[in-house]
Scaffold this motif. Structure first.
Motif, PDB file in Angstrom:
ATOM      1  N   ALA A   1       0.824  -1.218   0.000  1.00 30.57           N
ATOM      2  CA  ALA A   1       0.000   0.000   0.000  1.00 30.57           C
ATOM      3  C   ALA A   1       0.854   1.262   0.000  1.00 30.57           C
ATOM      4  O   ALA A   1       2.074   1.216   0.229  1.00 30.57           O
TER       5      ALA A   1
ATOM      6  N   ARG B   1      -5.010   6.077   2.067  1.00 32.46           N
ATOM      7  CA  ARG B   1      -4.175   4.878   1.946  1.00 32.46           C
ATOM      8  C   ARG B   1      -4.673   4.093   0.735  1.00 32.46           C
ATOM      9  O   ARG B   1      -5.803   3.612   0.725  1.00 32.46           O
ATOM     10  N   ILE B   2      -3.830   3.997  -0.275  1.00 37.67           N
ATOM     11  CA  ILE B   2      -4.178   3.278  -1.500  1.00 37.67           C
ATOM     12  C   ILE B   2      -3.518   1.906  -1.422  1.00 37.67           C
ATOM     13  O   ILE B   2      -2.288   1.803  -1.387  1.00 37.67           O
ATOM     14  N   SER B   3      -4.327   0.844  -1.373  1.00 37.59           N
ATOM     15  CA  SER B   3      -3.776  -0.505  -1.254  1.00 37.59           C
ATOM     16  C   SER B   3      -3.987  -1.295  -2.537  1.00 37.59           C
ATOM     17  O   SER B   3      -4.967  -1.082  -3.263  1.00 37.59           O
TER      18      SER B   3
ATOM     19  N   ASN C   1      -7.335  -3.461  -2.138  1.00 40.77           N
ATOM     20  CA  ASN C   1      -8.648  -2.807  -2.208  1.00 40.77           C
ATOM     21  C   ASN C   1      -8.841  -1.915  -3.419  1.00 40.77           C
ATOM     22  O   ASN C   1      -9.987  -1.636  -3.811  1.00 40.77           O
ATOM     23  N   ASP C   2      -7.745  -1.435  -4.004  1.00 44.54           N
ATOM     24  CA  ASP C   2      -7.875  -0.387  -5.008  1.00 44.54           C
ATOM     25  C   ASP C   2      -7.378  -0.750  -6.400  1.00 44.54           C
ATOM     26  O   ASP C   2      -7.439   0.091  -7.305  1.00 44.54           O
TER      27      ASP C   2
ATOM     28  N   GLU D   1      -7.745   5.707  -8.720  1.00 45.06           N
ATOM     29  CA  GLU D   1      -6.957   4.720  -7.976  1.00 45.06           C
ATOM     30  C   GLU D   1      -6.402   3.657  -8.921  1.00 45.06           C
ATOM     31  O   GLU D   1      -5.238   3.263  -8.812  1.00 45.06           O
TER      32      GLU D   1
ATOM     33  N   ASP E   1      -3.078  -9.082  -3.292  1.00 48.58           N
ATOM     34  CA  ASP E   1      -2.953  -8.007  -2.310  1.00 48.58           C
ATOM     35  C   ASP E   1      -1.599  -7.322  -2.314  1.00 48.58           C
ATOM     36  O   ASP E   1      -1.286  -6.563  -1.405  1.00 48.58           O
ATOM     37  N   HIS E   2      -0.779  -7.574  -3.335  1.00 49.50           N
ATOM     38  CA  HIS E   2       0.535  -6.911  -3.345  1.00 49.50           C
ATOM     39  C   HIS E   2       1.184  -6.955  -4.730  1.00 49.50           C
ATOM     40  O   HIS E   2       0.800  -7.753  -5.588  1.00 49.50           O
TER      41      HIS E   2
END
Length: 237
Positions: A174, A182-184, A187-188, A195, A224-225
């Motif tokens: 993030a 917070r841009i993850s 989620n984004d 985003e 998630d990454h």
């Protein structure tokens, strides 16, 4: 002499037997007598030392010029082929040169990384992420949150060591902005238009700096990454 020879012969055989029995207890480096794999541990055959060759010194100088706060890490070789060689610890990745505030760019949860990876990561943060945050999201970047770097493990689903096992990979989760957002990746990646544009822009920027770049588009394990490492030859997904 006639009475001593049997004694000498017996002594010699006993001594040889002692040596052979001792040798049976000697195991290859990094192995134990247990059938279970032991936890990675430093090799006793190579004392930890700070890399001091020409390429390491040049890389340290490059990090210094980029105003990165770093500490060299002693070389270590672990069981199972894992290692940390020519690595550094970073508490920040320099500063945003184009920001009016010249704010320091923090990085969290990051363990040892190879110096070349650290240098490319700092360049990406300063010129790729910070610039995109300001131009696309309208706010300065203040922090990059990671999921770590060094981990003595294989690539998921294979018997091949991951680049994480050589401190040659970083997983990024993030980005935190000066306005508190917070841009993850989780989620984004498929969030709002801005985003999505931001995350895809910095993903494309990473593909120009790292040997391998993986995103949620690669597989579910990367939902998630971002994964960055210095292996490969421009593999970008």
């Amino acid at each position: 002499m006639i009475f001593r020879r049997p004694y000498i012969r017996r002594f010699t055989v006993a001594a040889m037997a002692t040596v052979m029995l001792s040798a049976c207890g000697i195991l290859p480096e990094g192995r134990t007598s247990s059938s279970k794999a032991s936890a990675p541990r430093p090799s006793v055959s190579a004392a930890p030392r700070i890399a001091n060759n020409q390429s390491a010194r040049a890389c340290h100088a490059k990090l210094g010029q980029a105003k990165v706060n770093f500490t060299p890490v002693p070389d270590q070789y672990f069981g199972g082929g894992c290692s940390q060689v020519n690595s550094v610890n970073m508490t920040n990745v320099g500063f945003d040169r184009n920001s009016a505030f010249q704010n320091t760019l923090e990085v969290t949860n990051l363990g040892p990384v190879t110096c070349p990876l650290a240098s490319n990561f700092a360049g990406w943060a300063q010129y790729g992420v910070a610039r995109a945050a300001r131009q696309i999201l309208g706010s300065d970047l203040v922090r990059i949150e990671t999921m770590g770097s060094y981990s003595c493990r294989n690539v998921a689903g294979s018997g091949r060591l991951s680049q994480h096992a050589h401190a040659n990979a970083i997983d990024v989760a993030a980005f935190v902005l000066a306005d508190g957002r917070r841009i993850s990746v989780k989620n984004d990646w498929n969030g709002t238009r801005t985003e999505r544009e931001f995350l895809r822009t910095i993903h494309a920027s990473a593909c120009k700096r790292f040997g391998t770049v993986l995103s949620p588009d690669y597989n579910r394990a990367h939902r998630d990454h971002f994964h960055f490492d210095m292996s490969g030859n421009g593999y970008c997904r």
